[in-house]
Design a protein around this motif. Structure first.
Motif, PDB file in Angstrom:
ATOM      1  N   HIS A 100       7.295  -1.892  -5.354  1.00 35.75           N
ATOM      2  CA  HIS A 100       8.268  -0.850  -5.008  1.00 35.75           C
ATOM      3  C   HIS A 100       8.742  -0.154  -6.272  1.00 35.75           C
ATOM      4  N   TYR A 101       9.607   0.841  -6.082  1.00 36.80           N
ATOM      5  CA  TYR A 101      10.056   1.634  -7.227  1.00 36.80           C
ATOM      6  C   TYR A 101      10.850   0.813  -8.236  1.00 36.80           C
ATOM      7  N   MET A 109      -2.180  -2.109  -2.906  1.00 31.30           N
ATOM      8  CA  MET A 109      -0.893  -1.405  -2.987  1.00 31.30           C
ATOM      9  C   MET A 109      -0.479  -1.165  -4.439  1.00 31.30           C
ATOM     10  N   THR A 110      -0.769  -2.132  -5.304  1.00 31.75           N
ATOM     11  CA  THR A 110      -0.426  -1.976  -6.726  1.00 31.75           C
ATOM     12  C   THR A 110      -1.277  -0.879  -7.363  1.00 31.75           C
ATOM     13  N   GLN A 137      13.002   0.040  10.222  1.00 31.01           N
ATOM     14  CA  GLN A 137      13.782   0.970   9.410  1.00 31.01           C
ATOM     15  C   GLN A 137      12.868   1.637   8.384  1.00 31.01           C
ATOM     16  N   SER A 138      13.281   2.787   7.911  1.00 35.52           N
ATOM     17  CA  SER A 138      12.476   3.546   6.958  1.00 35.52           C
ATOM     18  C   SER A 138      12.419   2.861   5.591  1.00 35.52           C
ATOM     19  N   ILE A 139      11.249   2.938   4.961  1.00 35.80           N
ATOM     20  CA  ILE A 139      11.116   2.475   3.577  1.00 35.80           C
ATOM     21  C   ILE A 139      10.780   3.658   2.661  1.00 35.80           C
ATOM     22  N   PRO A 179       6.340   3.845  -3.343  1.00 33.96           N
ATOM     23  CA  PRO A 179       5.563   5.077  -3.465  1.00 33.96           C
ATOM     24  C   PRO A 179       4.946   5.475  -2.124  1.00 33.96           C
ATOM     25  N   HIS A 180       4.782   6.779  -1.915  1.00 33.00           N
ATOM     26  CA  HIS A 180       4.321   7.298  -0.624  1.00 33.00           C
ATOM     27  C   HIS A 180       2.979   6.698  -0.200  1.00 33.00           C
TER      28      HIS A 180
END
Length: 198
Positions: A15-16, A59-60, A176-178, A183-184
């Motif tokens: 994640h960010y 994902m990374t 719920q939104s992530i 990143p998109h």
């Protein structure tokens, strides 16, 4: 010798917060290259089902795509059996990255548990340890660590960004939104592969 940073973690999902920590450490310490090393079969993550190593690796890759200073290594994913930080550091040393130019970066929560890591006494001889502060974790707790860990430890303060992989997984399970937490391209990957729904 160029400075190389290893950003170790489960990245379940990345994640960010991870990217922000990597960049802050890179700039503060003058590190030329950050190598993200997703764990293969993490021995410390037995309390929940971790996404597959290949999903976490993908994902990374997506999260770091296009950032020239970042790359992703399969070294722990391709290693048989459990993966240990000390083995990864020895591997990088053997490849010619000297201990004084190698920086191992991890979050404060992970650093506080370093004495439970396999062969942890060797780690400070193989690299410079770097910990990134996290919201909700008290830096003064580091004083409990052995002196040989603390003596060379670099503590880098990261701008407050309260996100964790646990929060991301919980939000997905709760529909719920992530968006803007990961990143998109990572968000699309998670949705396409229906990760973390159960």
């Amino acid at each position: 010798m160029s400075k190389v940073g290893i950003m170790g973690g489960t990245f379940d999902p990345i994640h960010y917060g991870h990217l922000l920590a990597a960049e802050e450490c890179r700039r503060t310490l003058g590190i030329e290259k950050i190598i993200f090393v997703p764990t293969g079969d993490p021995p410390h993550k037995k309390n929940y089902k971790v996404a597959s190593a290949e999903d976490r690796y993908a994902m990374t890759l997506l999260a770091t795509a296009g950032v020239l200073e970042y790359s992703v290594s399969r070294t722990e994913i391709d290693r048989e059996d459990y993966t240990h930080t000390v083995d990864t550091l020895l591997e990088f040393n053997s490849a010619g990255v000297t201990p004084d130019s190698l920086f191992f970066i991890t979050g404060l929560d992970a650093m506080l548990s370093i004495t439970s890591w396999f062969d942890y006494e060797k780690i400070p001889t193989l690299c410079t340890l770097v910990t990134a502060t996290r919201p909700g974790w008290n830096v003064s707790a580091l004083k409990k660590l052995p002196d040989f860990i603390l003596s060379g430890l670099k503590v880098i303060e990261i701008p407050q960004f309260a996100v964790s992989s646990t929060v991301v997984r919980e939000r997905i399970r709760n529909n719920q939104s992530i968006r803007f937490l990961v990143p998109h391209l990572v968000e699309i990957y998670i949705e396409s592969n229906r990760l973390y729904k159960i």
